[in-house]
Design a protein around this motif. Structure first.
Motif, PDB file in Angstrom:
ATOM      1  N   GLY A  84       0.737 -13.002   9.735  1.00 27.70           N
ATOM      2  CA  GLY A  84      -0.152 -12.068  10.425  1.00 27.70           C
ATOM      3  C   GLY A  84      -1.529 -12.048   9.814  1.00 27.70           C
ATOM      4  N   SER A  85      -2.251 -10.989  10.031  1.00 28.51           N
ATOM      5  CA  SER A  85      -3.642 -10.879   9.574  1.00 28.51           C
ATOM      6  C   SER A  85      -3.702 -10.571   8.085  1.00 28.51           C
ATOM      7  CB  SER A  85      -4.361  -9.785  10.361  1.00 28.51           C
ATOM      8  OG  SER A  85      -5.699  -9.685   9.961  1.00 28.51           O
ATOM      9  N   ALA A  86      -4.642 -11.221   7.392  1.00 32.54           N
ATOM     10  CA  ALA A  86      -4.889 -10.955   5.977  1.00 32.54           C
ATOM     11  C   ALA A  86      -6.391 -10.952   5.746  1.00 32.54           C
ATOM     12  CB  ALA A  86      -4.212 -12.002   5.109  1.00 32.54           C
ATOM     13  N   GLU A  87      -6.786 -10.405   4.617  1.00 41.41           N
ATOM     14  CA  GLU A  87      -8.209 -10.297   4.281  1.00 41.41           C
ATOM     15  C   GLU A  87      -8.557 -11.325   3.207  1.00 41.41           C
ATOM     16  OE1 GLU A  87      -9.944  -6.572   2.526  1.00 41.41           O
ATOM     17  OE2 GLU A  87     -10.365  -6.211   4.653  1.00 41.41           O
ATOM     18  N   HIS A 118     -11.454 -17.318  -4.602  1.00 40.35           N
ATOM     19  CA  HIS A 118     -11.439 -16.210  -3.658  1.00 40.35           C
ATOM     20  C   HIS A 118     -10.149 -15.404  -3.822  1.00 40.35           C
ATOM     21  CE1 HIS A 118     -14.540 -18.797  -2.164  1.00 40.35           C
ATOM     22  NE2 HIS A 118     -13.688 -19.667  -1.635  1.00 40.35           N
ATOM     23  N   THR A 119     -10.072 -14.281  -3.124  1.00 41.09           N
ATOM     24  CA  THR A 119      -8.872 -13.452  -3.153  1.00 41.09           C
ATOM     25  C   THR A 119      -8.360 -13.258  -1.735  1.00 41.09           C
ATOM     26  OG1 THR A 119      -9.626 -12.265  -5.126  1.00 41.09           O
ATOM     27  CG2 THR A 119      -7.868 -11.247  -3.842  1.00 41.09           C
ATOM     28  N   LEU A 120      -7.099 -13.590  -1.526  1.00 47.64           N
ATOM     29  CA  LEU A 120      -6.437 -13.387  -0.241  1.00 47.64           C
ATOM     30  C   LEU A 120      -5.491 -12.213  -0.412  1.00 47.64           C
ATOM     31  CD1 LEU A 120      -6.070 -14.672   2.629  1.00 47.64           C
ATOM     32  CD2 LEU A 120      -4.146 -15.964   1.656  1.00 47.64           C
ATOM     33  N   ARG A 121      -5.614 -11.199   0.468  1.00 47.62           N
ATOM     34  CA  ARG A 121      -4.815 -10.003   0.272  1.00 47.62           C
ATOM     35  C   ARG A 121      -4.212  -9.501   1.578  1.00 47.62           C
ATOM     36  NH1 ARG A 121      -7.244  -6.883  -3.075  1.00 47.62           N
ATOM     37  NH2 ARG A 121      -9.192  -8.000  -3.469  1.00 47.62           N
ATOM     38  N   GLY A 122      -2.967  -9.017   1.446  1.00 49.09           N
ATOM     39  CA  GLY A 122      -2.304  -8.339   2.547  1.00 49.09           C
ATOM     40  C   GLY A 122      -2.134  -6.880   2.209  1.00 49.09           C
TER      41      GLY A 122
END
Length: 667
Positions: A84-87, A118-122
């Motif tokens: 799904g969507s992540a930032e 970078h940082t990928l976050r849910g």
């Protein structure tokens, strides 16, 4: 598969391996148990094995780091993330949404174009993401259409017109200027500049540092702040027992004499470098304090000082503020001095300038191990199995990064170490680059034969190298000598990590010398290294002298046989030099190495390699080598000085001719 072998493989140990001769080898079970225990996975009985297997699998499932190339989709580590969507928080501060897709192979992230960390976050997870360019920078990126060359120097060996106990960053700056003014050199490779133990005059090997995050303050040049060093001995060999205390006293005098402007610069540097620098300065103050009582490393200090964050350490720092401030000042001065040397290279038109040398590890009793023990291997030292360079195997007595800790910390220690090395240089030589793939680890108390290969996250580390290469606008060289795993050189070449192609090892399957036109283009051509005989020394058999004088291992039964074999080797070499067009006429006598030196420089200089690096010892015709591996005080390692100031050496007729030939062969 036994539970022990299952655990060993899960932990990254290679049970089976091939030696330098291609013979299959296997690690004994008792050695696996010792190494696994040191890695934090006890394996003495079934109960320990069961618990360690569970712990090891759990460690691998909780990853917080992933790397990829720009514009390439990539999979998330198993057990991390949700579809799904992540930032995505880019390291330039930009934030945007990405869509994580669920595929048959797992969760996939769409391509990211921006290079960086970078940082990928849910909603309930986050992951550090390193996005790398396709490869490291190469010589062609810095000097399009050119094949460069440069000397390799041991900094302490250098001299200038001001006599001092040993060469330093001031002497280096003058050496850089001389090469820039009198030659076409585009780079200058230097010995490691890592922080050592300034209170201990016996710890002067550049490859056994206290920390690779900071500099050797003994190389700082007080002349930059108008505090010139007093004259010192000009002996052929450096007397470190006298020279190191004398240099520390000179630096203390410079610190005491510096004015408000310098103190303000030191304070700004201190704030910029942060808590890591403060802890390193405290370590040096503590080490100096306890060394007087016989303590070599932090393990010998009173237990209340073992934790860098303890109240006892804080009290010591407050009570010895002047001492800590001195070491902060010395680090600032060292950084300024090395910057000045690289500045001289840039001003002189060198496309690369200084090439820093990154040691493979550090002393377990040093600053890094004290302040950041979780970064490093415990209970193990690193080395090499028996190979062509070390027939008995090697235990270097050093520690280095734990691969599990690298994963756990998002490779922060590795990134910081690369940045420290590249802060003052246009290139980096990674000592024993094979350690990016696997490293021979030896349990404390064991011999090198008791070791095993420990696997490292090669893909991640190569991608980080590419990021840092571009950020620093620097080239990357990897010392890929020894027992090289199949396929590794191809991987390094694909990432534009330049391998080292040394004349003595560039042989075909029949043992003949490979013609220069067939040398690899994407590589560094070399006549030798600091661990090998100089050209003159090899031709005259000086290495044979040392082998039999010290009773070292030899493939020959006796000295007479060794010298007879060298006679044939000289003939083979001269024949190869004639065949390449680098030499002509009859073979020179054993006591006349000058024509051989000049022919080898032409031979190596004519290769298509992007860069040629020639030890200064070979340029001037020295007989002795800087270091004899496997010795300590039996050979004067890291003590030899150049016979004259660099300016005077380069003015010698034969040296000027050799340098001119090198320039012509690289044009």
């Amino acid at each position: 598969m036994s539970a022990l072998h299952d655990l060993a493989r899960q932990a990254g140990l290679q049970i089976e391996w091939e030696d330098a001769a291609g013979r299959p080898q296997r690690v004994a079970d008792e050695n696996l148990v010792r190494i696994l225990t040191a890695l934090g996975y006890p394996a003495q009985d079934d109960g320990e094995l069961t618990e360690s297997l569970r712990a090891c699998r759990g460690d691998q499932q909780h990853r917080s780091f992933v790397s990829s190339r720009r514009n390439e989709a990539f999979a998330l580590p198993q057990g991390c993330g949700t579809p799904g969507s992540a930032e995505l928080d880019l390291d330039d501060g930009t934030v945007r949404s990405v869509r994580i897709a669920e595929t048959a192979g797992g969760l996939q992230v769409p391509p990211i174009a921006e290079i960086g960390y970078h940082t990928l976050r849910g909603s309930d997870w986050q992951l550090r993401v390193a996005i790398a360019p396709e490869r490291c920078l190469g010589i062609g990126d810095l000097a399009p259409g050119r094949r460069l060359w440069g000397p390799a120097v041991q900094i302490p060996s250098l001299r200038d017109r001001q006599e001092r106990g040993f060469g330093d960053f001031g002497t280096l700056r003058e050496t850089v200027r001389q090469f820039a003014e009198t030659s076409s050199a585009g780079a200058l490779a230097i010995s490691p500049t890592h922080a050592l133990f300034p209170a201990d005059p016996g710890r002067y090997s550049p490859y056994a540092p206290s920390s690779r995050l900071f500099l050797n303050i003994l190389f700082a040049d007080p002349g930059l702040i108008a505090q010139p060093l007093p004259p010192a001995s000009s002996d052929e060999l450096i007397d470190w027992d006298q020279a190191i205390p004398a240099r520390v006293e000179a630096l203390r005098a410079a610190h005491a004499a510096c004015g408000a402007d310098v103190r303000a610069k030191v304070q700004a540097y201190r704030e910029r470098m942060g808590e890591e620098l403060e802890r390193h300065a405290i370590f040096d103050a503590l080490h100096a304090h306890f060394f007087a009582g016989g303590a070599r490393g932090w393990q010998d200090w009173p237990v209340q000082y073992h934790d860098s964050g303890s109240e006892a350490v804080a009290r010591f720092a407050a009570q010895h503020r002047d001492e800590v401030d001195f070491f902060l000042f010395a680090q600032w001065l060292a950084a300024e001095s090395l910057d000045a040397a690289q500045g001289a290279a840039r001003e002189g038109g060198m496309p690369v300038g200084l090439i820093a040398d990154l040691a493979v590890g550090m002393d377990g009793g040093g600053s890094h191990a004290w302040s950041r023990p979780g970064d490093l291997l415990g209970g193990l030292s690193v080395g090499a199995p028996p190979d062509l360079l070390g027939p008995d195997g090697q235990d270097w007595g050093l520690t280095t990064f734990s691969p599990a800790a690298l994963q756990r910390t998002g490779f922060e220690p590795f990134i910081a170490t690369l940045r420290a090395a590249l802060r003052h240089a246009g290139g980096i030589r990674i000592d024993h680059v094979l350690a990016l793939n696997r490293l021979w680890v030896v349990p404390h108390g064991g011999s090198p034969a008791d070791g095993a290969y420990l696997t490292y996250p090669l893909d991640d580390m190569l991608r980080i190298l590419a990021i840092e290469s571009h950020r620093a606008n620097a080239v990357v060289i990897g010392e890929d000598l020894g027992t090289v795993p199949e396929g590794l050189r191809d991987r390094l070449e694909a990432d534009h990590v330049l391998g080292m192609r040394v004349l003595w090892f560039e042989r075909d399957d029949e043992g003949g010398y490979i013609p220069p036109e067939r040398w690899q283009e994407q590589a560094v051509a070399m006549t030798g290294t600091h661990d090998l005989p100089s050209i003159a020394g090899w031709w005259q058999g000086r290495d044979i002298d040392w082998t039999w004088a010290l009773g070292r291992s030899s493939p020959h039964a006796n000295e007479t046989e060794a010298r007879a074999a060298r006679g044939q080797e000289r003939a083979d070499l001269w024949e190869a030099l004639v065949a390449s067009g680098a030499a002509a006429g009859p073979q020179p006598d054993i006591d006349k190495p000058a024509p051989v030196i000049e022919a080898i420089l032409r031979h190596v200089g004519s290769t298509p390699c992007e860069l040629a690096i020639i030890p200064l010892e070979d340029i001037i015709g020295s007989v002795e080598q800087p270091n004899l591996p496997g010795t300590t005080d039996q050979h004067p390692n890291w003590r030899r000085r150049m016979p004259a100031a660099t300016e005077d050496l380069l003015a010698r007729t034969e040296v000027a001719r050799r340098i001119a030939d090198l320039g012509a062969s690289r044009s």
